[in-house]
Design an enzyme around this catalytic site. Sequence first.
Site, PDB file in Angstrom:
ATOM      1  N   GLY A 190      30.226 -35.234 -18.434  1.00 60.08           N
ATOM      2  CA  GLY A 190      29.835 -34.802 -17.094  1.00 60.08           C
ATOM      3  C   GLY A 190      30.986 -34.059 -16.447  1.00 60.08           C
ATOM      4  O   GLY A 190      31.871 -33.540 -17.138  1.00 60.08           O
ATOM      5  N   ALA A 250      33.622 -35.066 -14.853  1.00 57.22           N
ATOM      6  CA  ALA A 250      34.937 -35.600 -15.177  1.00 57.22           C
ATOM      7  C   ALA A 250      35.268 -35.362 -16.652  1.00 57.22           C
ATOM      8  O   ALA A 250      36.345 -34.865 -16.985  1.00 57.22           O
ATOM      9  CB  ALA A 250      34.988 -37.088 -14.845  1.00 57.22           C
ATOM     10  N   GLY A 251      34.332 -35.683 -17.513  1.00 56.48           N
ATOM     11  CA  GLY A 251      34.596 -35.594 -18.945  1.00 56.48           C
ATOM     12  C   GLY A 251      34.778 -34.173 -19.427  1.00 56.48           C
ATOM     13  O   GLY A 251      35.738 -33.862 -20.147  1.00 56.48           O
ATOM     14  N   SER A 298      17.081 -34.429  -0.626  1.00 52.34           N
ATOM     15  CA  SER A 298      18.318 -34.206   0.120  1.00 52.34           C
ATOM     16  C   SER A 298      18.288 -34.904   1.467  1.00 52.34           C
ATOM     17  O   SER A 298      17.299 -34.927   2.186  1.00 52.34           O
ATOM     18  CB  SER A 298      18.549 -32.721   0.309  1.00 52.34           C
ATOM     19  N   ARG A 316      24.091 -43.385   5.553  1.00 52.72           N
ATOM     20  CA  ARG A 316      23.142 -43.781   4.512  1.00 52.72           C
ATOM     21  C   ARG A 316      22.868 -45.287   4.495  1.00 52.72           C
ATOM     22  O   ARG A 316      21.721 -45.715   4.439  1.00 52.72           O
ATOM     23  CB  ARG A 316      23.696 -43.391   3.141  1.00 52.72           C
ATOM     24  N   HIS A 346      21.715 -45.091  -5.869  1.00 56.44           N
ATOM     25  CA  HIS A 346      22.069 -43.700  -6.070  1.00 56.44           C
ATOM     26  C   HIS A 346      23.431 -43.531  -6.729  1.00 56.44           C
ATOM     27  O   HIS A 346      23.649 -42.638  -7.525  1.00 56.44           O
ATOM     28  CB  HIS A 346      22.052 -43.026  -4.701  1.00 56.44           C
ATOM     29  N   ARG A 397      30.376 -44.098  -0.421  1.00 53.82           N
ATOM     30  CA  ARG A 397      30.826 -42.735  -0.714  1.00 53.82           C
ATOM     31  C   ARG A 397      30.181 -41.746   0.250  1.00 53.82           C
ATOM     32  O   ARG A 397      28.997 -41.861   0.569  1.00 53.82           O
ATOM     33  CB  ARG A 397      30.455 -42.341  -2.144  1.00 53.82           C
TER      34      ARG A 397
END
Lengths: 644, 226, 249
Positions: free
Chosen positions: A42, A44-45, A284, A337, A408, A442
């Site tokens: 992804g 990061a990877g 969204s 959220r 999520h 987050r």
Amino acid sequence: MILDSKIPDGPLAEKWTKHKFSVKLVNPANKRKYDVIVVGTGLAGASAAASLAELGYNVKAFCFQDSPRRAHSIAAQGGINAAKNYQNDGDSIFRLFYDTIKGGDYRAREANVHRLAEVSVSIIDQCVAQGVPFAREYGGLLANRSFGGAQVSRTFYARGQTGQQLLLGAYSALSRQVANGKVKLYPRTEMMDVVIVDGKARGIITRNLITGAIESHSAHAVLLCTGGYGNVFFLSTNAMGSNVTAAWRAHKKGAFMANPCFTQIHPTCIPVSGDHQSKLTLMSESLRNDGRVWVPATKETAEKLRKGQIKASDIKEEDRDYFLERKYPSFGNLVPRDVASRNAKYVCDEGRGVNETGEAVFLDFRDAIIRDGKNVISAKYGNLFDMYQQITGEDPYQVPMMIYPAVHYTMGGLWVDYNLMTTVPGLYALGEANFSDHGANRLGASALMQGLADGYFVIPYTVGDYLAQTPSTKIGTDHPEFKKAEKEVKDRVQKLLSIKGEKTVDHFHKRLGKIMWNYCGMARTEEGLKEAKKMIQELKAEFWSNVKVLGENEELNQSLEKAHRVADFIELGELMVDDALNRNESCGGHFREEYQTPEGEALRDDANYAYVAAWQYVGEGQEEVLHKEPLVFENVKLTQRSYK
Amino acid sequence: MSWVSKTLNSTLGRKLLMALTGLFLILFLVVHLAGNLQLLIPDGGESFNIYAETMAKNPLIRVVSIGNFAFILIHVVYSIMLSRYNKAARPIGFAESKANTNSAWASRNMGILGTLILIFLLVHLRGFWYEFKFGEIPTAVYEGVTYKNVYLIVAEAYSNPLYVLFYVVSMGFLAFHLSHGFASAFQTLGLNHAKYSPLIQKVGIGFSILIPALFALIPIMMFLQA
Amino acid sequence: MNLTLKIWRQRNNADKGGFKEYKVTEVSKDMSFLEMLDVLNESLTEKGEDPVHFDHDCREGICGMCSLYINGKPHGPLQTTTCQLHMRSFNDGETITIEPWRAKAFPVMKDLVVDRSAFDRIIQAGGYISVNTGGVPDANEIPIPKTVADKAMDAAQCIGCGACVAACKNASAMLFTSAKISQLALLPQGQVERKTRAEKMVAQMDAEGFGACTNTGACEAECPKGISITNIARMNREYFTAVVSSENL
């Protein structure tokens, strides 16, 4: 064991710069002598694998999907934050740092978050240079928008597909290194275990998902970039294949798991429609800018609605409860959220939920359409409305949308120090797989930022520091530790195949999901968590005696793949419950009903819980051991969040 | 392999040859039609016979006509190559296909249409071109000059209703072939632009109807006049 | 709803494979197509029969992993990905034929799962801009006209699912390849390697055994992301310009 976070000394803003200078370097000619394994492709990877290969290391990159481009980073919609201050609206590195720390409800490390804010600016430069087609203004410069209630416009975006474009950027950099021969790619390959030699991570065991071959790969360092574990809830917005297996195997080999109970529940998802549901779709957050959230004021009306005796439009204005606007007059429908999610749960628990299941609330655009006209609303949300209609078969221009919260993102993950190294030397965790930057909650558009920050700009320095102090001698995969790990994996495969029980893997996964959602979801209680722990233990025993996995190892066997993952989810689930039980406070995504203000808001306990809970696996059937990393706040003042 | 042969052997290179030769043949159709329409002038074939002889003797036209044959040959050979290549790209087909919902029939059957047109072409060349070049043809004298009376051959052929039918049906195939081929050639050449492509599409459709229709009109008229 | 499913079953790449029929009952209209297959697989597993293998991951239409040729069309009757297709698009009592993508370059691995690594190799041939991490100019240093950025984005939206190949009568990968060539050819950052990229990616596309383009437009009509064949025209232009003018012999 005392957790050493290795945070550099000095003023916050200089820590990273200083650290970059103080890390040891690997001589350019020596880099080719080092092998690095990257698991997961992804944001990061892929960014880590590409960047390390560019430096000259030999990289092996693994992913379970058929191509690195499919990793679930691709599904991120909204955007990526960066403290560029292109809009001249007062943004700065410090403000992004501050917002992230505060948004995380003060449960993240200051130094890590500041570094994240610092490198955020370079990420955008890098992506543009790679050809990521970010949205632009007519003058040709980059466009920004404000996202997730931020007071500055710092979010860069590529339509509603920012994650896709960033991932394809990283994937292209990765592909270039594959062509250069510096990265060897292993798609459709799942990591089954980490191999530790003399206390250091020296390789992994994998299963080829096409042939079933169990193989060993040796390296000098192993990077886990394997994403989050939201699928422990069965239903989540994660991809079907997203799993915790790599991280969990690492955990069982000595890597601590930090704050596993911190999960983010997103309020605007399409509700569950029946038992067959396999995953949830996020819409969204921006919808809450114009949509009004409501449920019927009384249980009776809600019941009639559920039975289909009346329609939403039959309910008069005075019989509607716009509960967010009522409870939070100043923020209204735009509360964060976690608050929005929790309140939706409350009204549904009261029996006022809508949809046949009673587990949904309305998100109504009627007033917005009357106010702005259908065209304006369609221009803003047209694609989301279309997507909603495609999935539900209802036209949100005509009838109110229905939404319900869904899992999520997971803020928790493998514990890492400032260098992103886990408690196992040579084993690193990047992106959502680690716990480091988002605390207990987050912020929107920060996940992409963290994944790329870790991969492009942090790990190339910190892994070098480690490798510079590691002899370049290679360890063959015939080493006893590799053979031992291989055998363990093969035994486990055989065990799963030999149970030949009655119930399918999905059956267990669904049951686990229900337990987690009901007791370790949006609101948690001590009593419920204790109950859940018992239930999970029973489920685990039942799984290992009654699961039905058909076929054999030596073939493409999706049931077997799932069985491995679900077995690990069950164990993780228990740890999440332990963690939630331990944290006697409410913060961010973790809400313990016992700990709330008189108004029903999260009540933090900074005196006793301003720490990272890092759990150590000590053996099968034993309680995990808790280690605490105290969180020291020198640059921000801890305050209670209020959205009244 | 040199860059030229490498290019011409690539899928795009082969398509390029198809497009260029196709466009040339399209041009040829216009010229050919302009000449043939003289068959309809009611002067007993005088204009047509003079035109045919003039064309045959013009060295430039002779070069072009050799080119024309070459282009037809390239168009045919490359289409066979591409068809085989494309077939190999999917050794096992789908059991069920609803291709009609996503593309025009003609676009999917250019090979079949092309083959039918080729058959027509061979018959056509045998009947007229070969006769004109190598056959024993009656002559006609205009203003003291002797010409081959090709008109007579044509008129004779077109008095046969089966022959006329064959021509008309073949022009139908040509129409379908052109309905895709015209615009497709521009697309292959990379000439696709929001400003011009709609026009190219329209011209293509107009061309594919008008040109074959006029070609078909000649035998019909001559049959009716006979 | 009750349905009959005619599904391609193939044990592995070497197996010949064939269709098998299954009955599914009590299918809800609100199910996604893949959820309907999940239900089938649950019942097959309970009966001790090998479940049907198919590729899928995000189930929200963006990862490009799901495929399936449903009733004669890639991704089924709608212009969307299979994971976004819902059972309300079908009728009670209907027979649904489900096949894997068919192309020489996409060998079947098992049942409905195919190997699409050919696409990765096409990207590896040149679908990137050769910049290393770090040392790049500021993101706003080169302004890009909004119309150009938008066009690049239109092309960049490709999810690499392979529906274009499945839709094409020639199993051609031109839409996929051209989308990446277009995106990078449009952007100023992509200019440096523009010619080499076009040459190399086209060569790789050919080497993988994908067919040529007949400009039928089927790919565009079936592409779940609506990628336009104007990209193919642009690729042709890029390629022809490149071969006659690049420094690569």
